[in-house]
Design a protein around this motif. Structure first.
Motif, mmCIF file in Angstrom:
data_model
loop_
_atom_site.group_PDB
_atom_site.id
_atom_site.type_symbol
_atom_site.label_atom_id
_atom_site.label_comp_id
_atom_site.label_asym_id
_atom_site.label_seq_id
_atom_site.Cartn_x
_atom_site.Cartn_y
_atom_site.Cartn_z
ATOM 1 N N SER A 32 0.798 -1.220 0.000
ATOM 2 C CA SER A 32 0.000 0.000 0.000
ATOM 3 C C SER A 32 0.833 1.273 0.000
ATOM 4 C CB SER A 32 -0.942 0.005 1.213
ATOM 5 O OG SER A 32 -0.215 -0.194 2.415
ATOM 6 N N TRP A 33 2.074 1.222 0.465
ATOM 7 C CA TRP A 33 2.896 2.437 0.458
ATOM 8 C C TRP A 33 3.219 2.880 -0.964
ATOM 9 C CZ3 TRP A 33 6.539 4.408 4.664
ATOM 10 C CH2 TRP A 33 5.924 4.327 5.912
ATOM 11 N N GLY A 37 -3.762 3.529 0.961
ATOM 12 C CA GLY A 37 -4.026 2.938 2.269
ATOM 13 C C GLY A 37 -5.343 3.342 2.874
ATOM 14 N N THR A 44 -5.186 8.794 0.609
ATOM 15 C CA THR A 44 -3.773 8.654 0.958
ATOM 16 C C THR A 44 -2.892 8.667 -0.275
ATOM 17 O OG1 THR A 44 -3.845 6.225 0.883
ATOM 18 C CG2 THR A 44 -4.285 7.281 3.010
ATOM 19 N N GLY A 46 -0.181 7.176 -2.649
ATOM 20 C CA GLY A 46 0.982 6.409 -2.239
ATOM 21 C C GLY A 46 2.243 7.180 -2.562
ATOM 22 N N PRO A 65 -2.623 -2.807 -2.041
ATOM 23 C CA PRO A 65 -2.679 -2.991 -0.589
ATOM 24 C C PRO A 65 -2.658 -4.461 -0.203
ATOM 25 C CG PRO A 65 -4.310 -1.374 -1.303
ATOM 26 C CD PRO A 65 -3.760 -2.010 -2.549
ATOM 27 N N TRP A 258 -0.056 11.087 9.261
ATOM 28 C CA TRP A 258 -0.550 9.706 9.203
ATOM 29 C C TRP A 258 -2.059 9.696 9.016
ATOM 30 C CZ3 TRP A 258 2.812 5.628 9.182
ATOM 31 C CH2 TRP A 258 4.134 5.897 9.562
ATOM 32 N N HIS A 263 -0.462 3.855 7.747
ATOM 33 C CA HIS A 263 -0.387 4.472 6.425
ATOM 34 C C HIS A 263 -0.285 5.986 6.549
ATOM 35 C CE1 HIS A 263 -2.555 0.625 5.550
ATOM 36 N NE2 HIS A 263 -1.619 0.593 4.608
ATOM 37 N N TYR A 269 3.257 11.126 2.642
ATOM 38 C CA TYR A 269 3.854 10.469 1.475
ATOM 39 C C TYR A 269 4.712 11.432 0.661
ATOM 40 C CZ TYR A 269 1.491 5.950 1.884
ATOM 41 O OH TYR A 269 1.085 4.699 2.303
#
Length: 285
Positions: A32-33, A37, A44, A46, A65, A258, A263, A269
């Motif tokens: 997921s990074w 996420g 989010t 990535g 993910p 966060w 995540h 990110y």
């Protein structure tokens, strides 16, 4: 310069092929990074959504993910990725970007207290060792088992690289920044939390949760930086630890960097992607 993300369908679209004459071809796989996420992907995104390189680059991304590192290079589990790496006529990939190991760690943490100590990462209170440090809560035998499985996974990834259109392509990965164990799930509460529930199950005091998490991530990060990068040639690690502002164990929602327990949010990110981009530039250019 522009970095564009593509998927497998776009790579194989004969009617509208990707023009890799105008951009560097890069392939990515991971968790997921490198994907997203949250139940809404844009909540989010990535790390790859924020990568910035000095040349126009096209990244064909196979990350999703919950994917574990173990099996990412298995042609039965991920045939499209392996095909794109090895099939004649595919681009000569200039780099292989990889995000993995976090879900393997979470999977190992989910082992029940009822199974043998050597098969799990956490100790029950009756098994805690002497001393006051976080290591007393961890099973060294279970940790060695996990690292052995991860090393096998990285070796398998390396073997696929050697069969690829560019056996000299560097593998570039990252470590994980310090998540805070807290009751903050993902996917609208459907998945997670990943850490605090298991720490509760094994009776670890809340005041030690952060220290235990740091110990686990430091061990994993050290493994990447000092073992995997030594055993596997042309394997590079971006040290993305200690970049984000940590959440508190009492935080239940999104914080400065966060989105949930493990995540980052888009701001987080972006900060991680800057460090990762610097490493990619250093290796590729």
């Amino acid at each position: 310069m522009i970095t564009t993300l593509y998927n497998d369908a776009q790579l194989n679209n004969e009617n509208n092929p990707i023009d890799f004459n105008a951009q560097l071809p890069v392939i990515a796989h991971g968790d997921s990074w490198f994907a997203f996420g949250s139940i809404a992907p844009w909540a989010t995104a990535g790390m790859l959504n924020h990568v910035s390189l000095p040349q126009d680059t096209g990244i064909v991304n196979y990350a999703a993910p919950m994917q574990t590192l173990q099996g990412m290079a298995d042609r039965d589990l991920y045939p499209r990725f392996v095909r794109s790496m090895t099939l004649r006529g595919m681009p000569k990939w200039r780099a292989i970007l990889l995000s993995g190991g976090g879900n393997d760690l979470f999977e190992a943490l989910r082992a029940s207290p009822s199974i043998a100590l050597g098969q799990r990462l956490l100790r029950t209170p009756a098994e805690w060792t002497g001393g006051n440090g976080p290591a007393k809560y961890l099973s060294d035998a279970g940790w060695r088992l996990l690292l052995g499985r991860l090393m096998s996974a990285y070796t398998q990834f390396d073997e696929v690289r050697h069969q690829s259109t560019n056996p000299d392509a560097p593998i570039i990965t990252h470590v994980y920044d310090y998540a805070t164990p807290r009751n903050a799930a993902a996917l609208s509460g459907l998945i997670g939390p990943w850490l605090c529930g298991q720490f509760k199950l094994f009776g670890i005091p809340e005041e030690d949760w952060v220290a235990v998490t740091h110990e686990l991530l430091d061990r994993f990060n050290t493994f990447l930086l000092t073992e995997v990068s030594v055993r596997i040639a042309n394997f590079h690690v971006a040290d993305t630890s200690g970049i984000l502002a940590p959440a508190k164990t009492t935080d239940k929602g999104s914080t400065a960097h966060w989105k949930n327990e493990v995540h980052p949010n888009p701001t987080g990110y972006r900060k991680l992607a800057k460090v990762f981009s610097d490493k990619v530039r250093e290796v590729m250019l």
